[in-house]
Design an enzyme around this catalytic site. Structure first.
Site, PDB file in Angstrom:
ATOM      1  N   ASN A 165       0.822  -1.214   0.000  1.00 64.44           N
ATOM      2  CA  ASN A 165       0.000   0.000   0.000  1.00 64.44           C
ATOM      3  C   ASN A 165       0.853   1.261   0.000  1.00 64.44           C
ATOM      4  O   ASN A 165       1.927   1.298   0.604  1.00 64.44           O
ATOM      5  CB  ASN A 165      -0.935   0.014   1.212  1.00 64.44           C
ATOM      6  CG  ASN A 165      -1.902  -1.161   1.187  1.00 64.44           C
ATOM      7  OD1 ASN A 165      -2.058  -1.797   0.147  1.00 64.44           O
ATOM      8  ND2 ASN A 165      -2.521  -1.454   2.302  1.00 64.44           N
ATOM      9  N   HIS A 224       5.748  -0.586  -2.757  1.00 63.72           N
ATOM     10  CA  HIS A 224       5.269   0.167  -3.927  1.00 63.72           C
ATOM     11  C   HIS A 224       5.282   1.674  -3.713  1.00 63.72           C
ATOM     12  O   HIS A 224       4.562   2.401  -4.391  1.00 63.72           O
ATOM     13  CB  HIS A 224       3.873  -0.324  -4.334  1.00 63.72           C
ATOM     14  CG  HIS A 224       3.871  -1.731  -4.873  1.00 63.72           C
ATOM     15  ND1 HIS A 224       2.744  -2.519  -4.932  1.00 63.72           N
ATOM     16  CD2 HIS A 224       4.890  -2.491  -5.372  1.00 63.72           C
ATOM     17  CE1 HIS A 224       3.066  -3.690  -5.456  1.00 63.72           C
ATOM     18  NE2 HIS A 224       4.357  -3.709  -5.730  1.00 63.72           N
ATOM     19  N   SER A 273      -4.736  -9.442  -3.392  1.00 62.88           N
ATOM     20  CA  SER A 273      -5.056 -10.464  -4.392  1.00 62.88           C
ATOM     21  C   SER A 273      -3.822 -11.326  -4.682  1.00 62.88           C
ATOM     22  O   SER A 273      -3.933 -12.369  -5.319  1.00 62.88           O
ATOM     23  CB  SER A 273      -5.581  -9.804  -5.668  1.00 62.88           C
ATOM     24  OG  SER A 273      -4.665  -8.828  -6.124  1.00 62.88           O
TER      25      SER A 273
HETATM   26  C1  BJW Z   1     -10.271  -7.508   1.889  1.00 63.00           C
HETATM   27  C2  BJW Z   1     -11.140  -6.572   2.403  1.00 63.00           C
HETATM   28  C3  BJW Z   1     -11.247  -6.535   3.788  1.00 63.00           C
HETATM   29  C4  BJW Z   1     -11.203  -6.323   0.312  1.00 63.00           C
HETATM   30  N1  BJW Z   1     -10.527  -7.379   4.531  1.00 63.00           N
HETATM   31  N2  BJW Z   1      -9.580  -8.342   2.635  1.00 63.00           N
HETATM   32  C5  BJW Z   1       6.864 -12.045 -12.293  1.00 63.00           C
HETATM   33  C6  BJW Z   1       7.973 -11.529 -11.631  1.00 63.00           C
HETATM   34  C7  BJW Z   1       8.222 -10.157 -11.632  1.00 63.00           C
HETATM   35  C8  BJW Z   1       7.372  -9.276 -12.291  1.00 63.00           C
HETATM   36  C9  BJW Z   1       6.287  -9.785 -12.970  1.00 63.00           C
HETATM   37  C10 BJW Z   1       6.030 -11.154 -12.965  1.00 63.00           C
HETATM   38  N3  BJW Z   1       4.907 -11.358 -13.687  1.00 63.00           N
HETATM   39  C11 BJW Z   1       4.445 -10.167 -14.149  1.00 63.00           C
HETATM   40  C12 BJW Z   1       5.272  -9.179 -13.724  1.00 63.00           C
HETATM   41  C13 BJW Z   1       5.101  -7.723 -14.051  1.00 63.00           C
HETATM   42  C14 BJW Z   1       4.220  -6.937 -13.139  1.00 63.00           C
HETATM   43  C15 BJW Z   1       3.106  -7.801 -12.556  1.00 63.00           C
HETATM   44  O1  BJW Z   1       3.188  -8.306 -11.457  1.00 63.00           O
HETATM   45  N4  BJW Z   1       2.011  -7.968 -13.271  1.00 63.00           N
HETATM   46  C16 BJW Z   1       0.897  -8.796 -12.805  1.00 63.00           C
HETATM   47  C17 BJW Z   1      -0.382  -7.957 -12.649  1.00 63.00           C
HETATM   48  C18 BJW Z   1       0.745  -9.956 -13.729  1.00 63.00           C
HETATM   49  N5  BJW Z   1       5.032  -6.366 -12.094  1.00 63.00           N
HETATM   50  C19 BJW Z   1       5.655  -5.193 -12.239  1.00 63.00           C
HETATM   51  O2  BJW Z   1       5.606  -4.559 -13.276  1.00 63.00           O
HETATM   52  C20 BJW Z   1       6.490  -4.720 -11.071  1.00 63.00           C
HETATM   53  N6  BJW Z   1       7.794  -4.353 -11.500  1.00 63.00           N
HETATM   54  C21 BJW Z   1       8.632  -5.200 -12.095  1.00 63.00           C
HETATM   55  O3  BJW Z   1       8.368  -6.361 -12.289  1.00 63.00           O
HETATM   56  O4  BJW Z   1       9.818  -4.616 -12.467  1.00 63.00           O
HETATM   57  C22 BJW Z   1      10.783  -5.389 -13.169  1.00 63.00           C
HETATM   58  C23 BJW Z   1      12.031  -4.516 -13.255  1.00 63.00           C
HETATM   59  C24 BJW Z   1      13.188  -4.933 -12.636  1.00 63.00           C
HETATM   60  C25 BJW Z   1      14.347  -4.122 -12.705  1.00 63.00           C
HETATM   61  C26 BJW Z   1      14.298  -2.899 -13.386  1.00 63.00           C
HETATM   62  C27 BJW Z   1      13.118  -2.471 -13.975  1.00 63.00           C
HETATM   63  C28 BJW Z   1      11.973  -3.290 -13.913  1.00 63.00           C
HETATM   64  C29 BJW Z   1       5.891  -3.452 -10.455  1.00 63.00           C
HETATM   65  C30 BJW Z   1       4.528  -3.656  -9.913  1.00 63.00           C
HETATM   66  C31 BJW Z   1       3.981  -2.324  -9.427  1.00 63.00           C
HETATM   67  C32 BJW Z   1       2.534  -2.422  -8.995  1.00 63.00           C
HETATM   68  N7  BJW Z   1       2.038  -1.107  -8.769  1.00 63.00           N
HETATM   69  C33 BJW Z   1       0.674  -0.918  -8.289  1.00 63.00           C
HETATM   70  C34 BJW Z   1       0.337   0.582  -8.381  1.00 63.00           C
HETATM   71  C35 BJW Z   1       1.086   1.341  -7.288  1.00 63.00           C
HETATM   72  C36 BJW Z   1       0.865   2.808  -7.359  1.00 63.00           C
HETATM   73  C37 BJW Z   1      -0.556   3.203  -7.058  1.00 63.00           C
HETATM   74  O5  BJW Z   1      -1.042   2.942  -5.940  1.00 63.00           O
HETATM   75  O6  BJW Z   1      -1.176   3.766  -7.933  1.00 63.00           O
HETATM   76  O7  BJW Z   1       0.555  -1.385  -6.937  1.00 63.00           O
HETATM   77  S1  BJW Z   1      -0.484  -1.947  -9.152  1.00 63.00           S
HETATM   78  C38 BJW Z   1      -1.516  -2.239  -7.748  1.00 63.00           C
HETATM   79  O8  BJW Z   1      -1.533  -3.656  -7.454  1.00 63.00           O
HETATM   80  C39 BJW Z   1      -0.823  -1.549  -6.562  1.00 63.00           C
HETATM   81  C40 BJW Z   1      -0.974  -2.582  -5.474  1.00 63.00           C
HETATM   82  O9  BJW Z   1      -0.003  -2.394  -4.473  1.00 63.00           O
HETATM   83  C41 BJW Z   1      -0.839  -3.884  -6.215  1.00 63.00           C
HETATM   84  C42 BJW Z   1      -1.427  -5.076  -5.500  1.00 63.00           C
HETATM   85  O10 BJW Z   1      -2.814  -4.922  -5.344  1.00 63.00           O
HETATM   86  P1  BJW Z   1      -3.501  -5.409  -3.979  1.00 63.00           P
HETATM   87  O11 BJW Z   1      -3.023  -4.609  -2.851  1.00 63.00           O
HETATM   88  O12 BJW Z   1      -3.374  -6.876  -3.861  1.00 63.00           O
HETATM   89  O13 BJW Z   1      -5.030  -4.956  -4.240  1.00 63.00           O
HETATM   90  P2  BJW Z   1      -6.209  -5.735  -5.002  1.00 63.00           P
HETATM   91  O14 BJW Z   1      -7.262  -4.751  -5.282  1.00 63.00           O
HETATM   92  O15 BJW Z   1      -5.694  -6.520  -6.149  1.00 63.00           O
HETATM   93  O16 BJW Z   1      -6.731  -6.787  -3.931  1.00 63.00           O
HETATM   94  C43 BJW Z   1      -7.417  -6.403  -2.756  1.00 63.00           C
HETATM   95  C44 BJW Z   1      -7.750  -7.651  -1.965  1.00 63.00           C
HETATM   96  O17 BJW Z   1      -8.339  -7.266  -0.738  1.00 63.00           O
HETATM   97  C45 BJW Z   1      -8.767  -8.569  -2.667  1.00 63.00           C
HETATM   98  O18 BJW Z   1      -8.267  -9.902  -2.638  1.00 63.00           O
HETATM   99  C46 BJW Z   1     -10.027  -8.449  -1.813  1.00 63.00           C
HETATM  100  O19 BJW Z   1     -10.771  -9.657  -1.737  1.00 63.00           O
HETATM  101  C47 BJW Z   1      -9.445  -8.109  -0.466  1.00 63.00           C
HETATM  102  N8  BJW Z   1     -10.310  -7.355   0.441  1.00 63.00           N
HETATM  103  N9  BJW Z   1     -11.708  -5.858   1.310  1.00 63.00           N
HETATM  104  C48 BJW Z   1      -9.708  -8.288   3.876  1.00 63.00           C
HETATM  105  N10 BJW Z   1     -12.104  -5.661   4.382  1.00 63.00           N
END
Ligand code: BJW
Ligand code: ZN
Length: 255
Positions: free
Chosen positions: A100, A117, A187
């Site tokens: 977060n 992040h 997630s």
């Molecule tokens: C509740 C609830 C309640 C609701 N109680 N629960 C394999 C290895 C490495 C990288 C990759 C890979 N495969 C793919 C990649 C690339 C990519 C990636 O992961 N893509 C996937 C989507 C497939 N990753 C990247 O690009 C990363 N960088 C990278 O790989 O760099 C390589 C590199 C190396 C060296 C030099 C240069 C490059 C970077 C990832 C950045 C993600 N950024 C974001 C935005 C941040 C800024 C912003 O806030 O705007 O981060 S994306 C977004 O997703 C945000 C979050 O932190 C992140 C995760 O989301 P989160 O927190 O899980 O939220 P939700 O909505 O998905 O889930 C919420 C959950 O809560 C749900 O399950 C609900 O059920 C639950 N819930 N209410 C309990 N009350």
């Protein structure tokens, strides 16, 4: 609620807890999650907003999205889930590894936080890397750097960008060492952050998931608790407080 007996045993013997948290822990503070029915990205496409190319081609639009979110975050307060994690520091070594950017763990007082992040409260110039704190009074147009005139962006990690190396390396080390790893409100699909619980498991940690629904990682955890973080975490804290005798009592005295 009744917790699984092997989880209770782990709570009694564990010394270090790691909380790997995502947007779901802040949902009860009124901050929308990213994915799911109420997710931010039902209305805004991630590929349009959370990447560097989008920012360069339409900086005002991306900036405005962050200002909109900052407003929500500024008005939000940490909830019972954040505070329960903080209070568990009275009984364990606690590390918080969060995806977060809302700083609610910080505002709840948690000591050891690793922000994978970034943090929406900070900004920096894309050219000379000068840092700017604060919210620029919620200007809707992207501000320019005072030193060089470059565009100012939020200090968050977009898709395709590297995670802050120091935070990730330290978080990874903590994952190797923890006794219990809690995966709360995420997630667990965004990498490399999602390697954290996998590393913990490989190194023998007991994995507990707290989420309102099953996720990508549910079939790998030792215990999946379905429920809201703001309700389950205080119940875990109360359970810990109810333990008497042994080193848990000593820990209470120590703190
Ligand atoms: C509740 C609830 C309640 C609701 N109680 N629960 C394999 C290895 C490495 C990288 C990759 C890979 N495969 C793919 C990649 C690339 C990519 C990636 O992961 N893509 C996937 C989507 C497939 N990753 C990247 O690009 C990363 N960088 C990278 O790989 O760099 C390589 C590199 C190396 C060296 C030099 C240069 C490059 C970077 C990832 C950045 C993600 N950024 C974001 C935005 C941040 C800024 C912003 O806030 O705007 O981060 S994306 C977004 O997703 C945000 C979050 O932190 C992140 C995760 O989301 P989160 O927190 O899980 O939220 P939700 O909505 O998905 O889930 C919420 C959950 O809560 C749900 O399950 C609900 O059920 C639950 N819930 N209410 C309990 N009350
Ligand atoms: Zn600059």
């Amino acid at each position: 609620m009744e917790f699984k007996p092997d989880f209770i045993e782990k709570l009694k013997t564990a010394k270090s807890l790691l909380f790997f948290t995502g947007a779901g822990i802040s949902a009860e503070s009124g901050i929308p999650t990213f994915r799911g029915d109420e997710g931010l990205w039902k209305k805004f496409k991630p590929e349009e907003l959370a990447n560097f190319n989008a920012f360069i081609s339409n900086p005002d639009m991306v900036w405005e999205w962050y200002q909109y979110r900052r407003k929500i975050i500024n008005e939000a307060k940490p909830n019972a889930g954040h505070f329960a994690i903080k209070e568990l520091e009275n009984f364990y070594d606690v590390d918080v590894v969060t995806q977060n950017v809302d700083n609610l763990h910080g505002r709840a007082g948690s000591k050891n936080i690793y922000e994978l992040h970034g943090n929406i409260e900070r900004n920096y110039c894309i050219d000379c890397k000068t840092f700017y704190n604060g919210n620029f009074d919620f200007e809707s147009k992207v501000p320019k750097c005072k030193n060089c005139g470059g565009l100012i962006r939020p200090d968050v990690v977009w898709f395709g960008e590297a995670l802050p190396p120091e935070a990730f390396i330290k978080a990874d080390k903590k994952a190797e060492q923890c006794d219990i790893c809690f995966i709360v409100g995420t997630s667990a699909i965004v990498y490399p952050a999602a390697y954290i619980p996998i590393t913990a498991k490989k190194n023998g940690a007991y994995l507990v998931e707290i989420n309102i629904q099953p996720t990508e990682i549910t079939n790998q955890v030792d215990y999946s608790i379905v429920g809201k973080a703001g309700e389950i975490l205080p119940e875990i804290l109360n359970k810990v407080k109810s333990f008497t005798g042994g080193f848990m009592a000593e820990r209470k005295e120590k703190n």
